[in-house]
Design a protein around this motif. Structure first.
Motif, PDB file in Angstrom:
ATOM      1  N   VAL A 294       0.936  -1.116   0.172  1.00 57.16           N
ATOM      2  CA  VAL A 294       0.079  -0.029   0.077  1.00 57.16           C
ATOM      3  C   VAL A 294       1.055   1.138  -0.199  1.00 57.16           C
ATOM      4  N   ASP A 295       0.479   2.303  -0.707  1.00 60.80           N
ATOM      5  CA  ASP A 295       1.024   3.511  -0.923  1.00 60.80           C
ATOM      6  C   ASP A 295       2.458   3.614  -1.653  1.00 60.80           C
ATOM      7  N   HIS A 296       2.926   2.171  -2.240  1.00 58.13           N
ATOM      8  CA  HIS A 296       4.091   2.434  -2.909  1.00 58.13           C
ATOM      9  C   HIS A 296       3.972   2.704  -4.401  1.00 58.13           C
ATOM     10  N   GLY A 297       2.737   3.109  -4.735  1.00 60.91           N
ATOM     11  CA  GLY A 297       2.235   3.736  -6.223  1.00 60.91           C
ATOM     12  C   GLY A 297       1.735   3.027  -7.080  1.00 60.91           C
ATOM     13  N   LYS A 298       0.962   2.185  -6.936  1.00 60.73           N
ATOM     14  CA  LYS A 298       0.341   1.331  -7.972  1.00 60.73           C
ATOM     15  C   LYS A 298      -0.874   2.172  -8.700  1.00 60.73           C
ATOM     16  N   THR A 299      -1.528   3.062  -7.786  1.00 58.99           N
ATOM     17  CA  THR A 299      -2.544   3.554  -8.606  1.00 58.99           C
ATOM     18  C   THR A 299      -1.989   4.924  -9.392  1.00 58.99           C
ATOM     19  N   THR A 300      -0.954   5.510  -8.758  1.00 54.85           N
ATOM     20  CA  THR A 300      -0.283   6.635  -9.376  1.00 54.85           C
ATOM     21  C   THR A 300       0.405   5.850 -10.908  1.00 54.85           C
ATOM     22  N   LEU A 301       0.978   4.939 -10.779  1.00 59.12           N
ATOM     23  CA  LEU A 301       1.654   4.287 -12.017  1.00 59.12           C
ATOM     24  C   LEU A 301       0.410   4.065 -12.962  1.00 59.12           C
TER      25      LEU A 301
ATOM     26  N   ALA B  21      11.163  -0.006  -9.013  1.00 60.49           N
ATOM     27  CA  ALA B  21      11.470   0.463  -8.034  1.00 60.49           C
ATOM     28  C   ALA B  21      11.127   2.213  -8.000  1.00 60.49           C
ATOM     29  N   ASN B  22       9.868   2.220  -7.364  1.00 60.88           N
ATOM     30  CA  ASN B  22       9.148   3.668  -7.706  1.00 60.88           C
ATOM     31  C   ASN B  22       9.614   4.648  -6.807  1.00 60.88           C
ATOM     32  N   LYS B  23       9.466   5.841  -7.016  1.00 59.74           N
ATOM     33  CA  LYS B  23       9.622   7.275  -6.365  1.00 59.74           C
ATOM     34  C   LYS B  23      10.928   7.719  -6.517  1.00 59.74           C
ATOM     35  N   ILE B  24      11.987   7.470  -7.466  1.00 61.94           N
ATOM     36  CA  ILE B  24      13.051   7.882  -7.709  1.00 61.94           C
ATOM     37  C   ILE B  24      13.251   9.347  -7.696  1.00 61.94           C
ATOM     38  N   ASP B  25      12.330  10.087  -7.881  1.00 65.01           N
ATOM     39  CA  ASP B  25      12.240  11.531  -7.762  1.00 65.01           C
ATOM     40  C   ASP B  25      12.467  11.839  -6.458  1.00 65.01           C
ATOM     41  N   ARG B  26      12.304  10.882  -5.456  1.00 62.91           N
ATOM     42  CA  ARG B  26      12.371  11.611  -4.086  1.00 62.91           C
ATOM     43  C   ARG B  26      13.621  11.397  -3.620  1.00 62.91           C
ATOM     44  N   LEU B  27      14.556  10.665  -4.333  1.00 69.57           N
ATOM     45  CA  LEU B  27      16.043  10.278  -3.953  1.00 69.57           C
ATOM     46  C   LEU B  27      16.576  11.839  -3.456  1.00 69.57           C
TER      47      LEU B  27
ATOM     48  N   ILE C 121      11.902   3.922 -11.520  1.00 67.79           N
ATOM     49  CA  ILE C 121      10.737   4.803 -12.184  1.00 67.79           C
ATOM     50  C   ILE C 121      10.414   5.857 -11.181  1.00 67.79           C
ATOM     51  N   SER C 122       9.695   7.027 -11.608  1.00 71.36           N
ATOM     52  CA  SER C 122       8.736   7.817 -10.843  1.00 71.36           C
ATOM     53  C   SER C 122       7.401   7.641 -11.495  1.00 71.36           C
ATOM     54  N   ALA C 123       6.313   7.171 -10.782  1.00 69.12           N
ATOM     55  CA  ALA C 123       5.049   7.203 -11.401  1.00 69.12           C
ATOM     56  C   ALA C 123       4.620   8.608 -11.228  1.00 69.12           C
ATOM     57  N   LYS C 124       5.123   9.482 -10.603  1.00 65.80           N
ATOM     58  CA  LYS C 124       4.533  11.029 -10.555  1.00 65.80           C
ATOM     59  C   LYS C 124       5.198  11.714 -11.703  1.00 65.80           C
ATOM     60  N   THR C 125       6.322  11.524 -11.966  1.00 68.64           N
ATOM     61  CA  THR C 125       7.007  12.349 -13.022  1.00 68.64           C
ATOM     62  C   THR C 125       7.148  11.745 -14.452  1.00 68.64           C
TER      63      THR C 125
END
Ligand code: GDP
Length: 596
Positions: free
Chosen positions: A14-21, A129-135, A197-201
């Motif tokens: 949960v919250d790891h970005g499934k919906t966002t992707l 591997a999601n949310k790389i934009d937050r590194l 990846i970044s599901a957001k960007t």
């Protein structure tokens, strides 16, 4: 013969970005309208090959992806509950899966669970591997490929990401998978690709699409071959009331063709088969059209797999989620096949064991499979909320064997009217939406129960103890003998039988007293006055003699086999002195027979 799009499912914690992707993929492809955009199905989104090529541009041509695969068919509901619900005979409906991880958060319970499920169903997957934009220090390049954005990051950022990827590689290795960052994979058949990846960007999403398409083309074409004219096969997503349509069902068709007026067979909650005739086949109207009319759906005369559709037909009320949907055909006995499938799922239970409840056939199957792997006996497995009958039956099971008084409830509730029954019973409920956590709690409970049982058993066992009859402290010689003693080892208890150093029974402890107070038991070092029933001082023993608590042979064997490590050092010594005394009388005393 035609090759259909592979069905793709997104799983992860949960919250790891499934919906966002999924949203990003849908959004970015809608933007690529000129290339055909996307097809919105019921419960799924299909992205045609041209759209993917259009988004991926150069990148995909480098991968030498041919036009074999028409596109990617993404299931809209992410998560392992949807994954297991969407089953087809003998496995998962999804041909491919994306396991998503928050690169900063790593492996979490549902990640392991998803992995276990993928392992169980042998579904090929990639790891994202999601949310790389937050590194720390990451410089965002909206929508860029991973390769491009990565090459533009500072060295330290690149290093940081690679370290995190290696942690994932290590964790996957522990779970039995070889993996590598996707651009370093040498063998796609044996190594899992990890795509940062970044599901957001949107960074790296290009590679996700290309990789899925590439894997499908390379390894799945045979599995994706369908006969466009064959009677349809599908899986029911859910049963839904729709205004103006009545009770409808949403389904994914994975093989053949489905036409209006086709007769279809479905599974009912009563474990019977329903045969009904399709009144209409529906698909969502495109958003623009939906705005202009009150209608939400468009009618279709027929659909060919893969397709996500809504079906209006009579008598759908009691169809179960996860049911197979099959068009009747002249060549096969479809009804019988569905009945066989029900048998496979429900009959496979033992006379004794726990009860399993789950929300869909697929999730039930998954839980049952996992329990079997753990060698946990299952008495019954059903779909639906926990009800009164479940609690009564589990109470009966509890009375026969405490460990069977458990209910494993995955993704279901306790029926409101049954809460009280549950609270008033000894039945233990394990519920939640992470199978792996429910099972862990159950195992913990079993362990605790077994330890409690062992402890009460241990408490009831007669354990080694001895004392010395103190010289010059014989207060009475017999009926009963009363002497001053000092406990030398273990715990002496009222009622225990005593033997002397020759192994003869001298009597039993009638009472123990110190300064006028009666003591039910005493421990090592205590001095008390002891009354011994049936003993005669001077005949059965002398003052100054040591006397032992008489341990029954059966008790001795339990101690020897299971509880030896619980004895204190002096109890241990006493046990062997006692054994020596016994063996002087009977050399086999306390030895184990062949079948013990
Ligand atoms: P799900 O529970 O797995 O479906 O996770 P969601 O897609 O709902 O994402 C959970 C949260 O993480 C939301 O607040 C998202 O906006 C955020 N999120 C998801 N992907 C990314 C990403 O790549 N970068 C950042 N910064 N946030 C993200």
């Amino acid at each position: 013969m035609k090759i259909r799009s592979p069905i793709v499912s997104v799983l992860g914690h949960v919250d790891h970005g499934k919906t966002t992707l999924l949203d990003y993929i849908r959004g970015s492809t809608i933007a690529a309208k000129e290339a055909g955009g996307i097809t919105q199905h019921i419960g799924a989104t299909e992205i045609p090959n041209d759209t993917i090529e259009n988004i991926c541009g150069d990148f995909i041509s480098k991968l030498a992806i041919k036009d074999l695969i028409p596109g990617l068919f993404f299931i809209d509901t992410p998560g392992h509950a949807a994954f297991t619900s969407l089953r087809k005979r003998g496995g998962a409906l999804a041909d491919l899966a994306v396991l998503i991880l928050d690169v900063n958060d790593g492996f979490k319970p549902q990640t392991y669970e998803a992995l276990n499920i993928l392992k169980m169903y042998k579904t090929p997957f990639i790891v994202v591997a999601n949310k790389i934009d937050r590194l720390f220090g990451w410089e965002v390049h909206e929508g860029a490929s991973f390769r491009e954005t990565f090459s533009n990051q500072a060295k330290s950022v690149q290093q940081d990401l690679d370290n995190k990827i290696y942690e994932i590689v290590g964790e996957l290795h522990k779970e039995g998978f070889q993996s590598e960052r996707f651009d370093r994979v040498s063998n796609f058949a044996s190594q899992i690709s990890i795509i940062p990846i970044s599901a957001k960007t949107g960074e790296g999403v290009i590679e996700v699409l290309a990789m899925l398409l590439g894997l499908a083309q390379e390894y799945l074409t045979e599995q994706l071959e369908i006969d466009e004219n064959a009677p349809a096969k599908g899986t029911v997503l859910e049963i839904k009331e729709e205004t103006g349509l009545g009770v409808t069902l949403d389904a994914i068709i994975y093989d053949g063709v489905l036409r209006t007026n086709d007769e279809i067979a479905l599974m009912l909650s009563s474990e019977d088969v329903l045969v009904t005739k399709i009144r209409s086949i529906l698909r969502p109207l495109p958003l623009e059209e939906m705005r202009d009319s009150k209608k939400k759906f468009r009618k279709l005369d027929e659909v060919v797999a893969a397709a996500g559709i809504k079906v209006a037909a009579p008598h759908l009320d009691d169809v179960v989620s996860g049911s197979p949907l099959r068009v009747l055909s002249e060549d096969t006995d479809v009804e019988q096949e569905i009945l066989n499938e029900i048998d496979n799922i429900t009959i496979d239970t033992e006379d004794e064991g726990i009860l399993v409840k789950a929300d869909t056939i697929g999730s039930l199957e998954a839980v049952v499979k996992l329990l079997r792997e753990m060698d946990i006996p299952i008495r019954a497995a059903d779909i639906g909320d926990v009800n009164r009958r479940d609690i009564i039956n589990s109470s009966i099971a509890y009375d026969e064997n405490e460990l069977h008084g458990a209910i494993i409830a995955f993704n279901v509730d306790v029926h409101p009217n049954s809460e009280e029954d549950l609270n008033n019973s000894e039945v233990k409920l394990f519920s939640g939406d992470v199978i792996y956590q429910i099972l862990e709690e159950y195992e913990e409970w079993v362990k605790q129960k077994q330890e409690d049982k062992k402890k009460s058993f241990y408490d009831a066992i007669i354990k080694p103890a001895k004392f010395v009859s103190l010289p010059k402290l014989v207060f009475r010689q017999s009926k009963p003998a009363i002497i001053g003693i000092e406990s030398l080892s273990g715990t002496l208890k009222q009622g225990q039988q005593l033997i002397n150093k020759d192994g003869h029974v001298v009597g039993s402890i009638a009472s123990m007293e110190d300064k006028g107070e009666t003591l039910p038991d005493i421990s090592r070092g205590q001095r008390v006055a002891m009354a011994i029933k049936d003993a005669i001082v001077g005949k059965d023993f002398e003052e100054g003699d040591e006397l032992y608590v008489d341990i029954p042979e059966k008790h001795y064997k339990y101690i020897e086999r299971e509880f030896k490590d619980k004895l204190t050092e002096d109890e241990f010594e006493t046990l062997y002195e006692f054994l020596e005394i016994k063996r002087k009388q009977d050399s086999d005393w306390g030895s184990f027979g062949l079948f013990e």
